[in-house]
Scaffold this motif. Structure first.
Motif, mmCIF file in Angstrom:
data_model
loop_
_atom_site.group_PDB
_atom_site.id
_atom_site.type_symbol
_atom_site.label_atom_id
_atom_site.label_comp_id
_atom_site.label_asym_id
_atom_site.label_seq_id
_atom_site.Cartn_x
_atom_site.Cartn_y
_atom_site.Cartn_z
ATOM 1 N N VAL A 92 0.677 -1.510 -0.034
ATOM 2 C CA VAL A 92 0.017 -0.337 -0.339
ATOM 3 C C VAL A 92 0.639 0.989 0.002
ATOM 4 N N GLU A 93 0.857 2.287 -1.237
ATOM 5 C CA GLU A 93 1.590 3.216 -1.016
ATOM 6 C C GLU A 93 1.105 4.405 -0.205
ATOM 7 N N PRO A 94 2.167 5.207 0.063
ATOM 8 C CA PRO A 94 1.734 6.368 1.812
ATOM 9 C C PRO A 94 0.917 7.340 0.822
ATOM 10 N N PHE A 95 0.107 8.381 0.992
ATOM 11 C CA PHE A 95 -0.669 9.138 1.094
ATOM 12 C C PHE A 95 -0.044 10.663 1.592
ATOM 13 N N THR A 96 -0.621 11.967 1.450
ATOM 14 C CA THR A 96 -0.628 12.852 2.154
ATOM 15 C C THR A 96 -2.340 12.892 3.130
ATOM 16 N N LEU A 97 -2.371 13.461 4.315
ATOM 17 C CA LEU A 97 -3.743 13.815 4.622
ATOM 18 C C LEU A 97 -3.761 14.854 4.785
ATOM 19 N N SER A 98 -4.123 15.184 3.468
ATOM 20 C CA SER A 98 -4.465 16.626 3.055
ATOM 21 C C SER A 98 -5.902 17.554 4.027
ATOM 22 N N GLY A 99 -5.679 18.751 5.032
ATOM 23 C CA GLY A 99 -6.369 19.269 5.040
ATOM 24 C C GLY A 99 -6.403 19.109 6.794
#
Length: 235
Positions: free
Chosen positions: A88-95
């Protein structure tokens, strides 16, 4: 012993350090941490309002606490979680922001995240085979008569009413707060966490939490970095 699969930042992440001080406990070591000095707040005041999330520790739940199925082992669970995290690729928690959710405060997202919702759904479904069925007493404690039809179905299928389409990502910062105190607590939390929320917060690992006995504080058993096997992305 119960296990839970969650998101929490790494031990030295500025958000983890800020949350440990706010809640008064480090979720990795389990040790008490001194509360911050906040204008207009006594230490006992903050300690009182953070008592419930202090026990559960700083995290966002993906798979609610569960006892292991009689045919599963901790070693099998760890192997599967390590493999799953690696694809599973990391991702940004925007907001990410401090918000009031009903009568408590939490860190949550200003806008829904498709990546987050997909990972949360995959965790619930992929790891359900490790979960022992809920007892009648456990189901009763969740007050099924108060649930919506989809939540009721989720409770009996997945052991948690607030999953899949009913899921909402949040990291509790307080327990229930009296109405007269909610604005004050919310403003204090928003001001305190603002510096560590200015930069990007990345969802880059999955954490296995443990509750070693009923009512015991939850602690991080192991942290599993995401994205190690980039050739087999599923999120």
């Amino acid at each position: 012993m119960r296990y839970s699969i969650c998101y929490t930042p790494s031990a030295r992440d500025p958000l983890s350090l800020a949350a440990a001080s706010w809640l008064g406990r480090n979720v990795y070591s389990g040790e008490p941490v001194e509360h911050p000095a906040l204008p207009g707040f006594g230490l006992h005041d903050l300690a009182f309002h953070t008592a419930l999330p202090r026990r559960s520790g700083f995290h966002a739940c993906l798979k609610a606490p569960f006892a292991l199925h009689e045919e599963a082992s901790e070693a099998q669970l760890l192997r599967e979680l390590m493999h799953f995290a690696g694809i599973v690729e990391p991702f940004t928690l925007s907001g990410l922001e401090v918000a009031r959710l009903g009568d408590f405060c939490a860190l949550t997202l200003a806008q829904p995240s498709n990546q987050l919702e997909r990972v949360a759904s995959l965790v619930v479904q992929n790891f359900d085979r490790f979960r022992a069925p809920l007892s009648d007493a456990e189901i009763e404690r969740m007050a099924p008569e108060r649930l919506s039809a989809p939540q009721f179905a989720n409770l009996y299928r997945w052991g948690d009413p607030h999953v899949l389409d009913e899921y909402r990502f949040y990291m509790p910062l307080t327990g229930p707060v009296a109405m007269s105190q909610r604005d004050r607590i919310h403003q204090a939390a928003a001001t305190y966490f603002a510096p560590v929320l200015q930069g990007s917060v990345v969802f880059s690992n999955l954490a296995l939490f443990v509750e070693r006995e009923p009512g015991a504080p939850l602690v991080v058993h192991s942290l599993h970095p995401m994205g190690r096997v980039s050739a087999r992305k599923i999120a």
